[in-house]
Structure formats: structure tokens, C-alpha cells
Design an enzyme around this catalytic site. Structure first.
Site, PDB file in Angstrom:
ATOM      1  N   TYR A  90      -1.622  -0.662  -9.252  1.00 13.62           N
ATOM      2  CA  TYR A  90      -1.879  -0.904  -7.834  1.00 13.62           C
ATOM      3  C   TYR A  90      -3.181  -1.633  -7.535  1.00 13.62           C
ATOM      4  O   TYR A  90      -3.173  -2.728  -6.979  1.00 13.62           O
ATOM      5  CB  TYR A  90      -1.867   0.434  -7.074  1.00 13.62           C
ATOM      6  N   PRO A 103       6.785   0.912  -0.423  1.00 10.73           N
ATOM      7  CA  PRO A 103       8.188   1.279  -0.200  1.00 10.73           C
ATOM      8  C   PRO A 103       8.375   1.810   1.209  1.00 10.73           C
ATOM      9  O   PRO A 103       7.400   2.099   1.917  1.00 10.73           O
ATOM     10  CB  PRO A 103       8.425   2.385  -1.231  1.00 10.73           C
ATOM     11  N   HIS A 328       1.575   2.924  -1.530  1.00 12.00           N
ATOM     12  CA  HIS A 328       2.147   3.685  -2.637  1.00 12.00           C
ATOM     13  C   HIS A 328       1.123   4.251  -3.622  1.00 12.00           C
ATOM     14  O   HIS A 328       1.451   5.109  -4.444  1.00 12.00           O
ATOM     15  CB  HIS A 328       3.108   2.753  -3.393  1.00 12.00           C
ATOM     16  N   SER A 544      14.654   2.719  -9.571  1.00  7.30           N
ATOM     17  CA  SER A 544      14.171   4.084  -9.378  1.00  7.30           C
ATOM     18  C   SER A 544      15.222   4.901  -8.650  1.00  7.30           C
ATOM     19  O   SER A 544      15.821   4.441  -7.675  1.00  7.30           O
ATOM     20  CB  SER A 544      12.878   4.091  -8.567  1.00  7.30           C
TER      21      SER A 544
END
Length: 644
Positions: A90, A103, A328, A544
Site C-alpha cells: 500500500y 475496495p 484498504h 479474493s
């Protein structure tokens, strides 16, 4: 004030002690790495890589030295991979947060009768958020335990304490995850976005917390204030939608003025952001709702009515489009699911208290955040708007409900639904491209202290053998051979999953070896500059599992320009897929991928009906695979990245 990332929140501590993330044996990781890439690259390239890997792993060589350093780090830290992983996944990434990183969780479509209805929903939602935050602050949340494999193992709860008290601060080269003390009086407010304006709503007035009817009253005031065009401010939320370096540069310009500095400080310390959206003007379906959550439809719709740096951002649209958009870096999808499911159940199971209590008299009006602008800043806003619009136009999203069967059928075959779906994704990709590629599936390692995720590499040799049996060799192989290959693929996926969730995955280990080489100022080892390693970390298929027990679904964007993002939610009688790609790539099409996925799932069902007898004793392990691998974390979108 921010506190050290390792400091626990105040209050009752959990009574268990979690083990540290293990450091896998070096030879085991190197062998698994070679196995994972052999069938994905040309033979000549593989032989070159094999030679590089063997040299790296020689006794007394570079690999052993770095392994020793990593073992030392493991002894001296709470979690040897956490900081490496957080930076690589990140904070070092430079692409814009919308689509590429953040997300979204899409709530069920709401049927609001009028504008007042949507504000009542928002007030009730905020009340639920405050209830959940109270559980977090007092450590009253029940401890999560693993299911399936190693069932009953307590899981690290630290990610829950990052839901509301964190902020991702943009940096020129690296972002910073700012963490505020849990329960701090600095966080007794939320930010409400309405018509691209930002308002401060204090949650405590005269030392009394606002009740639901007070919250509704304040929201009504905010809407009225936002409609005043004479006081309207420029759409500064657009800056947070830009690339991280561009946003950091713009922020440096903003903070030269004290008015802007104060507004930014208030936003950065808020509990959460609530976005009150106007009707989108779009046909409201699953795909359009997902798009509005991911990027707001661009600056022409709700893209500026956001502040993307804040981890928890709730969207309530007047047309019933609602959900969350999440930064996230502080937490994974499973923690987001737990929070949003609590809120959905609160919304339906706890009646609204509006009209049942007396409002705090003479509530001070919410405060509009003010900004000082210049021609330079106006130019920055225009550039951010244009870049967001390009991203909006490029995203190819398809939310698809496969209704032929669901996870109950898969369970009846004695197969793991997750492993089965992963194999079906590989089959779909192979149908579209005639090859398999490096694939990412998030695997939770929360059974360890401060555990986040590792990667399950789903494109196994066994899966390649199966997809070829269903395509290239379809007419030459018997059904019994195809079933055998399916079971081999299921078992290989299951074994990879078990390795990852027990700390034996290869991606975190290789990342740690790579990063510690830089800490000791070693020249980057050839294993990490090798074209195979670089390519193996370009996750063209990023997947995922994010299962829910209430009606909602998660979605996210691809992580490379020529890739797919695929989030799936297995339900008893159907499977929900959110597939994304980019229109700018000639190699991808979300609709084409979905069509191939549908066809493959039907063919796999028909094949299973010919025999439901397990082909190996690994099937028992398949049934036991922990479902927490649907951690919902994804590698970040950059074609140059060499880490996970």
C-alpha cells in the site's frame, strides 16, 4: 495525537497470546517458488531462473545470509513481515486510490420514498456506527476464531481497532498510516459530504452524545446549507482521487494557508466520512451501484463527493444506492464484512429511535469546511478531475450472479467451494487466453500476531493439467481422467491454501528476503531482478473470496493494466462475481471473461455429476480448508512493482 502503531487501544486486553508469524525454511520456499512458475514461463527462461535460484540458495550463499538476518528480525520484532508488507502492498504505491486500491462494499438497493427517507437511513446508519465504535473502544467485540483447518484458533483482532481511528496521509514517495488514540476526544466528529461540500458534525454537544433524532436534524441542516450556492466551495475532494504523489504535492500547496490547514486537520481526525449523494441519473443495477461505490461516476456525478484517504466512508444516495468505500491499508475485507454486517443487522433489527426522544436544545449548526483557493489550486483541481474521469471511462465492470448452482452443490461433491471456484477462474482465463498467468488469492494469516495476508498462487501445474483436459484435450480424455485431474487441482489448491494460512506461503518470505537485503545495503540479489520474479509478481488475475451472510457484495479494480480483478461471494444456491478490467487493454473484457466463467462452471458441474467420489485422501483436507482466506486484500495496481 497519533500513537505508535504497536500500542494497543485502551481498555480490556484479550486474554490470549498469539504466536509470531514464522519464517519458512529457505529451501522450502525456493522449491515452492520454482514449482509455482515452471509451467508459466518458457523452458529457456525457466532454466535461467532455476540456475539463479539454486545459486541464491547455495550453502553459505546470499540466501542463507539473508535468511539468518530475517530470523534475527523475527526474534526482535512482533511481526517481521508487517512493515515490509504494508509498505509494499500500500504505502509505497503511487496510483490513485479509487479503483486501483480502495475496495467497496455495495449494500442492498434501498427504496426511499423521498429525500427525508434517505436522511433517516443515514441517521440510523450513523447511530449504528457509533454503537459499533463503542464495542471497539471497550474491547467488547467477541474474539474471532478460525474455521475449518485448525478450527478454534483465536485470530488477531488488531485490524478492528484500525477501522475508525486511522488516516492515510499522502506522501511524495511513501504514504503514512496515521493512527489516533482509540477513544480520543479529537475524534468526536464525523465529516458529512454533500454536493461536493464538506461539513463537520460534532457527535458530542455539551458533553452529551447526539441521539438519532439529533443526527437527523443535523443532516437536514447540512443539506440546506449545501444548497446555498453563494457559499459553495470548490470540490476539494477531487484531490484525494488523484495519484498519491500528485495529491501529496497538492496538499503541500494547500497547507501553506492556515484555513486549508485547519480544514485538512479536521478531516484527517474524523471518525468516518458520510457521503450524501444526489440521484446518479444511472439505471440502478448491481453493476452501476458497484461503479458508483468505486469511483462515484467521476467529477460529473459523485466522484468529488468523497474523501478517499479515510478508511471508512459511507455512501447514502437519494436514489437508494448505498454502501461503503474503504481505504484498504488498515484492515482486510473480512474485518470490513464483520463491521458492515453488524450495521446491516442493526439497521433492520434495531428500530429507528427518531421521534422517541427529546432533541438536545439549540444544537449548534454543523460547520462548513472552508478553503482558500488560488489559480494554481484551481488548476490542480481541474487536472485531478480529468485524471479521475479517464479512470472512470477506462473501468470495465461486470457484476454477475451465476444462478445454476451455488456452494451447496460443491459441498455435496466433498470439495472446498473456494478451491472449486479458484479452479473455475483458471479455466475461464485459459479459455480466453490459451494460457495461465500468475494469480493472486488473498489468504488470511490472522492466526498470528498482527497477521494480515499472504498469497495463494492458484495457477498450479495441476490446475493447468485440468483446464487443458477441459479444452485442448477435451475429446481425447475420458470423463474419469478429467475428474481425476479436477481432484488433483482441488487438492493442490487446498494444500497451497493450508501452507499460506499457516505462515508457509512463499510471497511474504521472498518479500522479506528482498527487503532485508536493502536494509543491510546489499546489492539487490539477482533472484529479485530476474524477469521471472518480476513477471510472477504482476498479478494479471487478482482474486479474493469475500463471503457475506447478508445481502451485499464487495468489488475492486484490476491491479495491472492488462489484468482482471475478481471478487466472489459464494452463496448456498448461487455464486456472485464482481469482475473488473480496463477498456484500454486489448487483452481483457469483463463480459467475455464472465461468459467463459459461466460455461466452465456448467461444464464442471456436468463433469461432477458423472462421479462424486473423491480421488484422494486430500479431499478431507479440502473440506476442512479455512474460509478466512477470503481476506479481501489485493496487491496494488502498478505494472512496475516487484513485490506482492
Amino acid at each position: 495525537m497519533p500513537i505508535a502503531e504497536r500500542d494497543p487501544p485502551k481498555g480490556r486486553r484479550e486474554s490470549y497470546v498469539l504466536p509470531k508469524v514464522p519464517v519458512p525454511p529457505l529451501k522450502q520456499t525456493l522449491d515452492m517458488y520454482l514449482t509455482s512458475i515452471k509451467h508459466l514461463v518458457k523452458e529457456e527462461q525457466y532454466q535461467k531462473t532455476k540456475s539463479i535460484v539454486e545459486k541464491f540458495g547455495e550453502p553459505g550463499g546470499t540466501g542463507e545470509l539473508l535468511q539468518e538476518k530475517l530470523l534475527e528480525k523475527s526474534i526482535n520484532t512482533h511481526n517481521w513481515v508487517y512493515d515490509y508488507w504494508l509498505d509494499d502492498m500500500y504505502l509505497n504505491q503511487r496510483l490513485a486510490l479509487p479503483v486501483n486500491s480502495n475496495p467497496a462494499m455495495v449494500f442492498p438497493k434501498q427504496d426511499f420514498r423521498d429525500h427525508k427517507d434517505s436522511l433517516k437511513f443515514a441517521a440510523h446508519l450513523i447511530t449504528g456506527v457509533l454503537e459499533y465504535k463503542k464495542h471497539i473502544d471497550t474491547r467488547a467485540l467477541p474474539v474471532d476464531f478460525s474455521r475449518g483447518q485448525l478450527a478454534g484458533t483465536p485470530l488477531c483482532m488488531k485490524q478492528y481497532y484500525r477501522l475508525f481511528n486511522t488516516y492515510r496521509l499522502p506522501g511524495l514517495k511513501r504514504d503514512t498510516l496515521v493512527i489516533h488514540e482509540t477513544g480520543s476526544t479529537e475524534q468526536e466528529h464525523i465529516i458529512v459530504a454533500c454536493k461536493n461540500q464538506f461539513f463537520v458534525m460534532d457527535l458530542v454537544v455539551k458533553e452529551k452524545p447526539l441521539r438519532e433524532m439529533d443526527i437527523l436534524s443535523q443532516l437536514e441542516k447540512i443539506v440546506k446549507m449545501a444548497e446555498n450556492t453563494e457559499e459553495r466551495q470548490p470540490p476539494f475532494g477531487l484531490l484525494t482521487s488523484d495519484g498519491r504523489t500528485e495529491w501529496a504535492q497538492a496538499r503541500d500547496v494547500l497547507i501553506k494557508d492556515s484555513v486549508n490547514r485547519e480544514s485538512l486537520a479536521v478531516i484527517e481526525k474524523c471518525l468516518c466520512v458520510v457521503c450524501l449523494d444526489d440521484p446518479s441519473g444511472m439505471e440502478v443495477g448491481d453493476t452501476s451501484r458497484a461503479l458508483l461505490m468505486l469511483h462515484g461516476g467521476g467529477h460529473e456525478k459523485m466522484g468529488a463527493n468523497r474523501w478517499y484517504d479515510k478508511p471508512m466512508q459511507f455512501v447514502v444516495g437519494e436514489d437508494g444506492v448505498c454502501g461503503t468505500v474503504c481505504e484498504h491499508s488498515p484492515f482486510e475485507g473480512i474485518v470490513l464484512v464483520a463491521c458492515t454486517e453488524y450495521l446491516m443487522k442493526f439497521m433492520t433489527g434495531s428500530p429507528s429511535k427518531i421521534g422517541r426522544a427529546t432533541s438536545v436544545s439549540e444544537l449548534p449548526a454543523p460547520r462548513r469546511l472552508l478553503w482558500k483557493t488560488t489559480p494554481h489550486i484551481q488548476g490542480l483541481l481541474k487536472a485531478s478531475a480529468e485524471r479521475l474521469q479517464r479512470l472512470v471511462r477506462d473501468l470495465d465492470m461486470d457484476v454477475h450472479k451465476f444462478e445454476v448452482y451455488g456452494k451447496e452443490f460443491i459441498k455435496k461433491q466433498k470439495m472446498s467451494p473456494d478451491a472449486y471456484i479458484q479452479v473455475s477462474l483458471q479455466l475461464a482465463f485459459y479459455r480466453c487466453n490459451g494460457r495461465l498467468v500468475s494469480t493472486y488469492e488473498s489468504a488470511s494469516i490472522r492466526r498470528f500476531h498482527e497477521g494480515r495476508v499472504d498469497n495463494i498462487r492458484s495457477a498450479t501445474p495441476e490446475t493447468l493439467a485440468f483446464v487443458k483436459a477441459m479444452t485442448d484435450e477435451k475429446t481425447s480424455l475420458s470423463d474419469s481422467e478429467k475428474i481425476k485431474r479436477l481432484w488433483d487441482a482441488i487438492n493442490a489448491q487446498t494444500n497451497s491454501t493450508i501452507a499460506a494460512i499457516t505462515g508457509m506461503g512463499i510471497d511474504n518470505h521472498l518479500l522479506g528476503l528482498r527487503e532485508i537485503s536493502q536494509e543491510i545495503h546489499m546489492e539487490m540479489p539477482e533472484i529479485f531482478t530476474d524477469e521471472t520474479y518480476v513477471a510472477s509478481n504482476q498479478f494479471i488475475l487478482s482474486t479474493s473470496q469475500v463471503p457475506t451472510t447478508v445481502e451485499m457484495f464487495c468489488c475492486y479494480g484490476p491491479v495491472v493494466p492488462n489484468g482482471y480483478g475478481c471478487c466472489y461471494n459464494p452463496q448456498a444456491d448461487h455464486l456472485l462475481f464482481s469482475v473488473t478490467s480496463f477498456h484500454g487493454s486489448t487483452e481483457t473484457s469483463s463480459a467475455v471473461f464472465i461468459k467463459a466463467l459461466d460455461e466452465g462452471l456448467v461444464e464442471m458441474r456436468d463433469l461432477c455429476k458423472t462421479s462424486n467420489k473423491p480421488q484422494s485422501n486430500a479431499a478431507a483436507a479440502s473440506k476442512a480448508v479455512e474460509k478466512s482466506q477470503g481476506a479481501g486484500s489485493k496487491p496494488q495496481s502498478t505494472p512496475q512493482k516487484t513485490g506482492k
